[in-house]
Design an enzyme around this catalytic site. Structure first.
Site, PDB file in Angstrom:
ATOM      1  N   GLN A  60       0.835  -1.199   0.000  1.00 10.83           N
ATOM      2  CA  GLN A  60       0.000   0.000   0.000  1.00 10.83           C
ATOM      3  C   GLN A  60       0.872   1.252   0.000  1.00 10.83           C
ATOM      4  OE1 GLN A  60      -2.607  -2.048   3.359  1.00 10.83           O
ATOM      5  NE2 GLN A  60      -3.370   0.009   2.983  1.00 10.83           N
TER       6      GLN A  60
ATOM      7  N   PHE B 111      -5.953  -3.991   3.418  1.00 11.12           N
ATOM      8  CA  PHE B 111      -6.676  -3.738   4.679  1.00 11.12           C
ATOM      9  C   PHE B 111      -5.796  -3.101   5.753  1.00 11.12           C
ATOM     10  CE2 PHE B 111      -8.667  -7.552   2.689  1.00 11.12           C
ATOM     11  CZ  PHE B 111      -9.831  -6.933   2.261  1.00 11.12           C
TER      12      PHE B 111
ATOM     13  N   ARG C 222      -5.350   7.607  16.933  1.00  7.47           N
ATOM     14  CA  ARG C 222      -6.658   7.546  16.269  1.00  7.47           C
ATOM     15  C   ARG C 222      -7.705   6.894  17.169  1.00  7.47           C
ATOM     16  NH1 ARG C 222      -9.378   8.407  11.296  1.00  7.47           N
ATOM     17  NH2 ARG C 222      -7.631   9.415  10.301  1.00  7.47           N
TER      18      ARG C 222
ATOM     19  N   ARG D 184      -7.816  -1.523   8.806  1.00  4.70           N
ATOM     20  CA  ARG D 184      -9.054  -0.771   8.516  1.00  4.70           C
ATOM     21  C   ARG D 184      -9.647  -0.083   9.756  1.00  4.70           C
ATOM     22  NH1 ARG D 184     -13.104  -3.649   4.211  1.00  4.70           N
ATOM     23  NH2 ARG D 184     -13.736  -1.761   3.117  1.00  4.70           N
TER      24      ARG D 184
ATOM     25  N   GLU E  28     -12.897   2.974   5.152  1.00  8.28           N
ATOM     26  CA  GLU E  28     -12.877   2.505   6.535  1.00  8.28           C
ATOM     27  C   GLU E  28     -14.156   2.776   7.332  1.00  8.28           C
ATOM     28  OE1 GLU E  28      -9.184   4.785   7.001  1.00  8.28           O
ATOM     29  OE2 GLU E  28      -8.481   3.128   8.232  1.00  8.28           O
TER      30      GLU E  28
HETATM   31  N1  MTE Z   1     -11.354  -2.803   0.086  1.00  4.83           N
HETATM   32  C1  MTE Z   1     -10.805  -3.908  -0.485  1.00  4.83           C
HETATM   33  N2  MTE Z   1     -11.533  -4.602  -1.380  1.00  4.83           N
HETATM   34  N3  MTE Z   1      -9.550  -4.334  -0.144  1.00  4.83           N
HETATM   35  C2  MTE Z   1      -8.789  -3.661   0.788  1.00  4.83           C
HETATM   36  O1  MTE Z   1      -7.650  -4.055   1.072  1.00  4.83           O
HETATM   37  N4  MTE Z   1      -8.664  -1.749   2.355  1.00  4.83           N
HETATM   38  C3  MTE Z   1      -9.431  -0.819   3.178  1.00  4.83           C
HETATM   39  C4  MTE Z   1     -10.454  -0.062   2.337  1.00  4.83           C
HETATM   40  N5  MTE Z   1     -11.208  -0.970   1.514  1.00  4.83           N
HETATM   41  C5  MTE Z   1      -9.349  -2.489   1.406  1.00  4.83           C
HETATM   42  C6  MTE Z   1     -10.647  -2.084   1.001  1.00  4.83           C
HETATM   43  C7  MTE Z   1      -8.599   0.162   3.872  1.00  4.83           C
HETATM   44  S1  MTE Z   1      -7.840  -0.300   5.307  1.00  4.83           S
HETATM   45  C8  MTE Z   1      -8.452   1.433   3.423  1.00  4.83           C
HETATM   46  S2  MTE Z   1      -7.561   2.585   4.302  1.00  4.83           S
HETATM   47  C9  MTE Z   1      -9.061   1.887   2.157  1.00  4.83           C
HETATM   48  O2  MTE Z   1      -9.749   0.850   1.499  1.00  4.83           O
HETATM   49  C10 MTE Z   1      -7.957   2.410   1.252  1.00  4.83           C
HETATM   50  O3  MTE Z   1      -8.408   2.763   0.009  1.00  4.83           O
HETATM   51  P1  MTE Z   1      -9.105   4.160  -0.334  1.00  4.83           P
HETATM   52  O4  MTE Z   1      -8.464   5.215   0.494  1.00  4.83           O
HETATM   53  O5  MTE Z   1      -8.837   4.314  -1.779  1.00  4.83           O
HETATM   54  O6  MTE Z   1     -10.547   3.986  -0.010  1.00  4.83           O
HETATM   55  C1  QUE Z   2      -4.572   7.435   9.714  1.00  6.17           C
HETATM   56  C2  QUE Z   2      -3.718   6.650   9.034  1.00  6.17           C
HETATM   57  C3  QUE Z   2      -2.326   6.844   9.126  1.00  6.17           C
HETATM   58  C4  QUE Z   2      -1.831   7.846   9.951  1.00  6.17           C
HETATM   59  C5  QUE Z   2      -2.715   8.635  10.649  1.00  6.17           C
HETATM   60  C6  QUE Z   2      -4.079   8.427  10.511  1.00  6.17           C
HETATM   61  C7  QUE Z   2      -1.387   6.053   8.424  1.00  6.17           C
HETATM   62  C8  QUE Z   2      -0.002   6.346   8.565  1.00  6.17           C
HETATM   63  C9  QUE Z   2       0.426   7.374   9.402  1.00  6.17           C
HETATM   64  C10 QUE Z   2       1.796   7.787   9.568  1.00  6.17           C
HETATM   65  C11 QUE Z   2       2.137   8.632  10.625  1.00  6.17           C
HETATM   66  C12 QUE Z   2       3.425   9.100  10.780  1.00  6.17           C
HETATM   67  C13 QUE Z   2       4.396   8.744   9.867  1.00  6.17           C
HETATM   68  C14 QUE Z   2       4.071   7.900   8.802  1.00  6.17           C
HETATM   69  C15 QUE Z   2       2.779   7.439   8.664  1.00  6.17           C
HETATM   70  O1  QUE Z   2      -0.503   8.078  10.075  1.00  6.17           O
HETATM   71  O2  QUE Z   2      -1.794   5.146   7.697  1.00  6.17           O
HETATM   72  O3  QUE Z   2       5.013   7.552   7.906  1.00  6.17           O
HETATM   73  O4  QUE Z   2       5.669   9.224   9.978  1.00  6.17           O
HETATM   74  O5  QUE Z   2       0.878   5.599   7.863  1.00  6.17           O
HETATM   75  O6  QUE Z   2      -4.954   9.208  11.166  1.00  6.17           O
HETATM   76  O7  QUE Z   2      -4.202   5.661   8.248  1.00  6.17           O
HETATM   77 MO1  MOS Z   3      -6.200   1.506   5.901  1.00  2.00          MO
HETATM   78  S1  MOS Z   3      -5.959   0.732   7.800  1.00  2.00           S
HETATM   79  O1  MOS Z   3      -5.748   3.115   6.536  1.00  2.00           O
HETATM   80  O2  MOS Z   3      -4.806   0.905   5.186  1.00  2.00           O
END
Ligand code: MTE
Ligand code: QUE
Ligand code: MOS
Length: 788
Positions: A220, A251, A333, A365, A736
């Site tokens: 990712q 995810f 978070r 997620r 999410e």
């Molecule tokens: N949907 C599918 N089919 N597969 C995935 O791995 N990851 C989830 C969500 N939906 C995921 C998914 C997570 S953790 C995130 S943060 C978002 O997709 C990331 O994609 P987006 O920001 O483009 O919605």
């Molecule tokens: C939600 C997220 C992320 C986040 C904060 C959120 C995330 C993530 C980071 C992060 C923070 C500090 C760093 C870095 C990444 O923050 O996915 O490289 O230096 O990677 O509220 O999903």
């Molecule tokens: Mo989703 S847990 O922010 O990859």
């Protein structure tokens, strides 16, 4: 009209086509662009790619101790197997050993010390995977055992932390608790969750000229993998290229932890000068990689006789595993979401990052948000039982509302809160109060089978809370035949990001989506990308792609105005055609014309989220650009003899702003809900007293299957509610937020249990509510009701 084409259509025909609607812009349910290929098996994942000649396969030998000193490693037995090229340990890594994403703490291979059962200690590369595995298992490792910490409560007590604790404060919780009208204190354990992506962690690499490395990684976060591969090789980032076409699910599990197979393969490729692949088998993936953080929560809450919260203190202790990974932001978070949808007038929220000798837990997620929301929903139910009220009424009483009831404990004001309105919508469509009465009547008659009902809201903050991450880039080329190729910094993991970006560019140019090709994410094309995470993939990359497309479009408009001697306002794009004053032409004609007139047909685009800022030291600011809202109503039938349950009906209502693609959004909402339900019901992780994960495969770790779906499953998107902020076509993030709709399933089970003691007490059932826990919860509640 001067055209380079042999014109086969008359101007009148072109005008009539121009005036028709485009079928593939935003707001339409076009198919996911991999859907057909995924069904037929033609969609390529890294393990499906044709192998490079002479390619090596890697297997990493895992530690079978949770905490131990490594006294010696003898790899000489590995070389007794035919086809083994190399066996490596920490000492063989040419550059930096550490692959920690934010701060260090994650050695690629254990160096002198192992900190969890499953940690990679050595790796063997051979001509085939099975030989590599056998050879790796033949190495001789001597350990001296150290005392492990396996329990989060113990770590909390000993202040055994991977990072410092942190606090959010609003008002004066101490005084509020001292003067409480009513008061409840409690504790709760919330379980972790295995990602169970269908494609396990994998990378394949090819050494290139001048010390370069071409890397195919299921990640990712291509830029992070680029940075870490460069770092373990000891070369500049410009030597390393990451390519990512699609993941078989991420995810959150491939946000940081995809780096290990990529770095391991790159090191071996460097040492052997051979192309190298590392595919982690399912059991090894489950034991080696981190999961959702389990949490231990303590709370103390004061409330008035209406159930309105007067004050609250919460300690959120995340079980981070052995290293920091992303735990700083994840526990943040959780703290940001302890309020969920409710105004916490006087609140002190403490976040702790506990260190245990388990795999390093990571993004999943919701990123800690779900673990913040579960306790406040438990508290709402407890207040309701305490005051003999319907839990939904207590929830609505506490909703963020007008005037002074809209400030969070991190001092962001909750604006445009549509929950009160959409609660009315789902109340009407789900017949909540009527069914409540029916269920009470059913339970009064039915001795063994009990029904439960719950409706829970979600308010989820959108943006990375590490503000700098809220940026994205894109690159668009328009070729002389009018076809378009896009690259952006986001990654496709099944969520439909590429389909949405395609629709956005289709909308800008008003050309059909088939004309647009989205290519593999590649650090060569768009640099310095943020992870595709925090649900903001489309918000960020969609805007960047829109900006790139608008730059090219503006060049075309300026050119056409000059060329046809009309005002810029008289140049319009519609349905793959262009009008310049009274001149109509196909899109490819204007492109040809622009090319011959030396107009640049390629552009980058950039976007950063406006308005947001956050000062972590004072724990205040506006970390979130906006909130996404939703509600779920679940009805369950529980067998009080066995603890088993079945979901009878689920109604979901999710706010996605102006949907870019309703079909994809509904898929995300249903999938996220089911994943959330699985987390809180059947997905239980079990470690033995040696710290070995016992649930290391689908036979012992129960993810939801088709038979676990609610019998009656109804999903709706909130209609005609644009995002009031200037997001891409006023859409909202969807990835999410609906995960946390699954909390309704957990609350419904507890509602059914509460019925056995006439709803007077809140059942004590930790998450996940497995049938065993349900049974024990019923037992405990019956004893409580009897005053035992
Ligand atoms: N949907 C599918 N089919 N597969 C995935 O791995 N990851 C989830 C969500 N939906 C995921 C998914 C997570 S953790 C995130 S943060 C978002 O997709 C990331 O994609 P987006 O920001 O483009 O919605
Ligand atoms: C939600 C997220 C992320 C986040 C904060 C959120 C995330 C993530 C980071 C992060 C923070 C500090 C760093 C870095 C990444 O923050 O996915 O490289 O230096 O990677 O509220 O999903
Ligand atoms: Mo989703 S847990 O922010 O990859």
């Amino acid at each position: 009209m001067s055209s380079q084409f042999i014109q086969t259509k008359t101007q009148a025909e072109l005008e009539s086509i121009f005036k028709k609607d485009l079928k593939t812009g935003v707001g339409r349910s076009i198919k996911h662009d991999s859907a057909d290929k995924q069904v037929s098996g033609e969609a390529l994942y890294i393990d499906d790619k044709l192998e490079f000649p002479n390619q090596l396969h890697v297997y990493a030998r895992m530690s079978d101790r949770a905490h131990a000193k490594i006294l010696s490693i003898d790899t000489s037995p590995c070389y007794e197997f035919d086809g083994v090229a190399i066996a490596i340990t920490a000492k063989d890594v040419p550059g930096n050993l550490d692959i920690g994403p934010v701060v260090s703490g994650d050695p690629l291979l254990a160096d002198d010390l192992v900190e969890y059962y499953g940690q990679a200690v050595l790796a063997v590369a051979a001509n085939d995977h099975e030989t590599a595995r056998k050879a790796a298992m033949a190495a001789i490792i001597e350990y001296e055992d150290l005392e492990p910490v396996l329990c989060v409560e113990e770590a909390l007590e000993k202040k055994h932390f991977v990072l410092d604790s942190h606090q959010h404060v609003l008002g004066d919780s101490k005084t509020a608790l001292a003067n409480a009208t009513n008061r409840i204190q409690g504790k709760l354990h919330i379980g972790g969750q295995e990602h169970f992506y269908l494609e396990t962690q994998i990378a394949s690499v090819m050494p290139t000229e001048d010390g370069g490395m071409m890397v195919f990684s299921s990640t990712q976060n291509p830029t992070e993998v680029q940075k870490l591969v460069a770092s373990v090789l000891g070369v500049d980032m410009h030597k390393v290229v990451i390519d990512m076409r699609r993941m078989g699910g991420g995810f959150g599990g491939k946000e940081t932890q995809a780096a290990l197979p990529a770095c391991m393969s790159a090191v071996i490729a460097r040492l052997t000068n051979r192309p190298t692949k590392m595919r982690v088998p399912r059991m090894e993936d489950m034991m080696m990689t981190g999961k959702r953080h389990p949490f231990f929560v303590k709370y103390d809450v004061a409330f008035d006789n209406d159930g309105m919260i007067e004050g609250i203190e919460v300690d959120l202790a995340g079980n981070c595993g052995y290293s920091p990974d992303l735990s700083g932001s994840i526990v943040d978070r959780a703290m940001f979401h302890i309020d969920n949808a409710y105004f916490l007038k006087n609140a002190t929220i403490n976040g702790h990052r506990c260190k245990t000798n388990t795999a390093s837990n990571t993004a999943y997620r919701g990123f800690g948000g779900p673990q913040g929301m579960v306790p406040i929903e438990e508290i709402m139910d407890s207040i309701a039982r305490n005051l003999n009220k319907d839990p939904l009424d207590v929830r609505r009483t506490n909703y963020y509302g007008k005037d002074d009831r809209n400030e969070t404990a991190y001092h962001q004001t909750v604006e445009h809160n549509i929950l009160p309105e959409i609660t009315e919508e789902i109340l009407a469509s789900s017949d909540y109060y009527e069914r409540r009465e029916e269920i009470k009547a059913f339970n009064a008659e039915s001795r063994i089978l009990k029904k439960g009902l719950a409706m829970t809201p979600v308010k989820f903050g959108i943006s990375f809370t590490a503000t700098f991450l809220n940026q994205a880039g894109a690159l668009i080329h328009v070729y002389t035949d009018g076809s378009i190729r896009i690259n952006h910094g986001g990654t496709e993991m099944g969520q439909g990001l590429n389909t949405k970006v395609r629709q956005i560019v289709s909308e800008v140019f008003q050309v059909e989506a088939e004309r647009i090709e989205i290519t593999a994410t590649n650090t060569d094309k768009v640099p310095n990308t943020s992870p595709t995470a925090a649900s903001s993939g489309t918000d960020l990359n969609g805007k960047a792609a829109q900006n790139a497309a608008l730059t090219i479009k503006q060049r075309l408009v300026e050119f056409a105005a000059k060329h046809f001697n009309v005002e810029e306002s008289q140049v319009e794009f519609n349905n793959s055609h262009v009008r310049a004053g009274e001149n109509y032409m196909a899109f490819e004609e204007i492109i040809q014309l622009a090319y011959f007139n030396q107009v640049s047909l390629s552009s980058t685009g950039f976007y950063k989220t406006p308005k947001i800022y956050y000062d972590r030291d004072s724990a205040s600011g506006r970390p979130f650009y906006y909130y996404a809202y939703g509600l779920a109503c679940c009805e369950v039938l529980v067998d009080t003899y066995t603890g088993e349950y079945k979901f009878l009906r689920t109604d979901l209502l999710q706010d996605v702003g102006e949907s870019l693609n309703p079909a994809i959004d509904i898929g995300q909402v249903e999938g996220a809900f089911v994943q959330g339900m699985g987390w809180l019901t059947t997905e239980e992780l079990v470690w033995n007293d040696k710290g070995r994960l016992m649930t290391s495969g689908p036979a012992s770790y129960k993810v939801p299957a088709i038979a676990d779906m609610p019998i009656d499953f109804r999903t709706n998107l909130v209609e005609s509610r644009k995002n009031p902020e200037d997001t891409v076509y006023h859409s909202k993030a969807v990835g999410e937020p609906p995960f946390m709709l699954g909390i309704a399933a957990w609350c419904a089970i507890k509602d059914a249990i509460a019925s056995v003691a006439d709803y007077k007490y809140q059942p004590e059932v930790d998450a996940p509510a497995t049938p065993e826990r349900v049974l024990m919860g019923i037992q405990k509640l019956r004893e409580k009701a009897k005053g035992l």
